[in-house]
Enzyme design. Sequence first.
Site, PDB file in Angstrom:
ATOM      1  N   ALA A 162      32.902  49.015  27.736  1.00 56.48           N
ATOM      2  CA  ALA A 162      33.412  48.415  26.722  1.00 56.48           C
ATOM      3  C   ALA A 162      34.414  47.183  27.422  1.00 56.48           C
ATOM      4  CB  ALA A 162      33.937  48.982  25.627  1.00 56.48           C
ATOM      5  N   LYS A 163      34.424  46.096  26.832  1.00 54.87           N
ATOM      6  CA  LYS A 163      35.256  45.109  27.285  1.00 54.87           C
ATOM      7  C   LYS A 163      36.587  45.224  26.260  1.00 54.87           C
ATOM      8  CE  LYS A 163      34.203  40.927  29.133  1.00 54.87           C
ATOM      9  NZ  LYS A 163      34.536  40.993  30.710  1.00 54.87           N
TER      10      LYS A 163
END
Length: 320
Positions: free
Chosen positions: A158-159
């Site tokens: 996930a960013k």
Amino acid sequence: MGMQSNFIWMNGQLVEYEKATMHFLTPVAHYGVGVFEGIRSYATERGPAVFRLKEHVERLIDSARLLGFRSLPYSAEELAAAIKLTVTANGFSECYIRPLIYLSDGGWNLNVDAGKPSIGIAAWEWTNYLGQEALERGVRANISSFTRHHPNVMLTKAKVVGNYANSVLAKTESVRLGFDEAILLDPQGFVAECTGENIFTVRQGIIYTPPTATILEGITRDSIIQLAQDLGYKVVEQAISRDQLYRADEVFVCGTAAECIALYEIDFRLIGEGKTGPITRALQRAYHDALHGRHPRSDGWLDYVNESVAVQLPTQVTAA
Ligand code: PPE
């Protein structure tokens, strides 16, 4: 770096650049609880086109879900439309696009469920991410003294905003040491990725890249793998050690902001002939053709902004 634009899209409205502010007591600023995307729009003969918009929006929503947001005020279709609207409203022929979903409105006590997700989308002109010389010559990198996140410490798929403190530590150290970019090893000591790019090596005509377990699954990485296979290269996903980097014929990195750039020196050791190698160059060319609508893959990957069907956006945020 000029990040100026006319408008930033915030929670359903295009807001003038100067007015696109958030309150000091917004949880994302204190705990890094937010997720973002990095997307680019390129000039083509058919006007501006966003590269792999669908995949970027899917990853944004997935990042939000991984971080714990249970529902979002906008659908994937609405977010894609808002991204294209932001590009059009700012009139850039080429730009970088930064959507951010962040915890706001009372998300204290370190609980995602105690707040609400807010969404903003900015766009600006961002060129030469790794410096002026990068495209032609390549850049110099070091192996960071910092380790990339263990997936049980931070979500590497996930960013997440907070993840990037790790990148900031590594990049700042790298630049202060006189390099351009840092390569981070995973907790097992194998090559993971750079501060904002995925990494590839080439040896004896075969292309290698680390498996995805501890890295961000880059959309550029996926595009480069497909373009390499189109050109007839074998691409192998396998663990890469530090010395395999040093003795590679070519090493290159890729990401939305950086695009596709050679590492011609790592830890004071020249890689190959110490310049952008032939396979890196071929992939760079194919990638740039794809970005600008000149490649057979372009139509599948580009979203032409001026040809989009309008999607009606709700103007009120109704978060769960
Ligand atoms: N790894 C990391 C850690 C990363 O941040 C990026 C993108 C990638 C790999 C490549 O992913 P993709 O863009 O999907 O190919 N880094 C973004 C942020 C850069 C920044 O400085 O901010 C980007 O390139 O937009």
